[in-house]
Motif scaffolding. Structure first.
Motif, PDB file in Angstrom:
ATOM      1  N   SER A   1      77.540   7.222 -50.415  1.00 17.73           N
ATOM      2  CA  SER A   1      78.825   6.546 -50.586  1.00 17.73           C
ATOM      3  C   SER A   1      79.955   7.543 -50.826  1.00 17.73           C
ATOM      4  O   SER A   1      79.737   8.637 -51.370  1.00 17.73           O
ATOM      5  CB  SER A   1      78.745   5.582 -51.781  1.00 17.73           C
TER       6      SER A   1
ATOM      7  N   PHE B   1      83.329   9.076 -52.602  1.00 18.04           N
ATOM      8  CA  PHE B   1      83.707   9.187 -54.005  1.00 18.04           C
ATOM      9  C   PHE B   1      84.991  10.001 -54.110  1.00 18.04           C
ATOM     10  O   PHE B   1      85.468  10.587 -53.127  1.00 18.04           O
ATOM     11  CB  PHE B   1      82.585   9.811 -54.839  1.00 18.04           C
TER      12      PHE B   1
ATOM     13  N   GLU C   1      86.528   2.394 -57.251  1.00 16.83           N
ATOM     14  CA  GLU C   1      86.204   2.046 -58.639  1.00 16.83           C
ATOM     15  C   GLU C   1      87.459   1.614 -59.382  1.00 16.83           C
ATOM     16  O   GLU C   1      88.510   2.235 -59.267  1.00 16.83           O
ATOM     17  CB  GLU C   1      85.574   3.251 -59.340  1.00 16.83           C
TER      18      GLU C   1
ATOM     19  N   THR D   1      84.241  12.352 -61.732  1.00 19.10           N
ATOM     20  CA  THR D   1      84.025  11.789 -60.403  1.00 19.10           C
ATOM     21  C   THR D   1      84.004  10.268 -60.487  1.00 19.10           C
ATOM     22  O   THR D   1      83.343   9.690 -61.367  1.00 19.10           O
ATOM     23  CB  THR D   1      82.691  12.288 -59.810  1.00 19.10           C
TER      24      THR D   1
ATOM     25  N   ARG E   1      83.618   6.543 -58.207  1.00 16.81           N
ATOM     26  CA  ARG E   1      83.205   5.934 -56.947  1.00 16.81           C
ATOM     27  C   ARG E   1      84.446   5.509 -56.162  1.00 16.81           C
ATOM     28  O   ARG E   1      85.466   5.143 -56.763  1.00 16.81           O
ATOM     29  CB  ARG E   1      82.326   4.706 -57.187  1.00 16.81           C
TER      30      ARG E   1
END
Length: 242
Positions: free
Chosen positions: A92, A94, A116, A111, A113
């Motif tokens: 995925s 990020f 997010e 970090t 996602r």
């Protein structure tokens, strides 16, 4: 004669009844009008006044990150120093970021996602004037109350501060935590290599020290004493103004 008197009385009575009916109708109409006005007043929408100088909480995602943005991480306010969207061949996407803790001054790497959910920090913002430096403290004055505020030096904004400059000061839970510079500042060049006459090409550049101590890259034709505009967000030369 009696018949004429009776007819006259009946006509007068009829006219009186008609006038009374008109009066009642007029009063009912006026009453309805007043009730309608009252109803309008009662149902009029209320105005919502936003708090002056307040930065409201805004829901956003990691895809919205920008340099200089203020966000909350585990309830602590951070400023985004830099970020990078990464989309690997497998797995995925990020966002890799470098954040500075407003309260401690420490920098961390974090970090997120892609997509997010994040929360923008809710802070108070007020205009203040930078007056002088006292040791490592920068003293700023509220131009309305004349109260002084001291803030520890932070190179990100201190390198562009000039005495008398007005800036926005951010407060979190009643504590002054950061200075927001104008997007553009005009400063004099204090030191640089001699300019090349007639060279106005944009390809070449050289380092120049500004009157506040900041060092940026400028075109080759810039000389000591020149006034230049600088973008405080990315530390880039914009133009010569004098």
């Amino acid at each position: 004669d009696n018949a004429w008197v009776n007819r006259t009385r009946k006509m007068a009575s009829a006219m009186m009844s008609l006038n009374m009916a008109k009066g009642v109708a007029h009063n009912m109409s006026a009453s309805r009008s007043l009730r309608g006005s009252a109803s309008l007043r009662l149902t009029a929408p209320k105005r919502t006044i936003a708090a002056r100088g307040r930065l409201q909480v805004v829901n956003l995602s990691s895809n919205d990150l920008k340099n200089g943005m203020s966000i909350l991480v585990d309830g602590t306010p951070y400023r985004v120093i830099e970020f990078l969207h990464v989309k690997p061949g497998k797995g995925s996407a990020f966002v890799r970021s470098k954040l500075k803790n407003y309260l401690t001054g420490n920098s961390v790497e974090k970090t997120f996602r892609a997509g997010e959910k994040l929360e923008q920090a809710d802070m108070e913002k007020s205009a203040m004037q930078y007056t002088y430096k006292d040791g490592d403290d920068y003293v700023l004055m509220d131009m309305q109350t004349y109260e002084e505020t001291r803030l520890m030096e932070d190179e990100s904004w201190a390198k562009y501060l000039k005495e008398g400059m007005e800036v926005d000061v951010l407060q979190f839970e009643g504590k002054v935590i950061d200075v927001q510079l104008p997007l553009t500042v005009t400063l004099a060049v204090a030191d640089t290599d001699p300019g090349e006459k007639g060279n106005t090409a944009q390809g070449g550049s050289k380092p120049a020290t500004l009157e506040t101590g900041a060092v940026i890259q400028v075109p080759l034709f810039i000389n000591i004493g020149d006034m230049i505009d600088v973008d405080t967000r990315d530390n880039k030369y914009l133009k010569r103004t004098g």
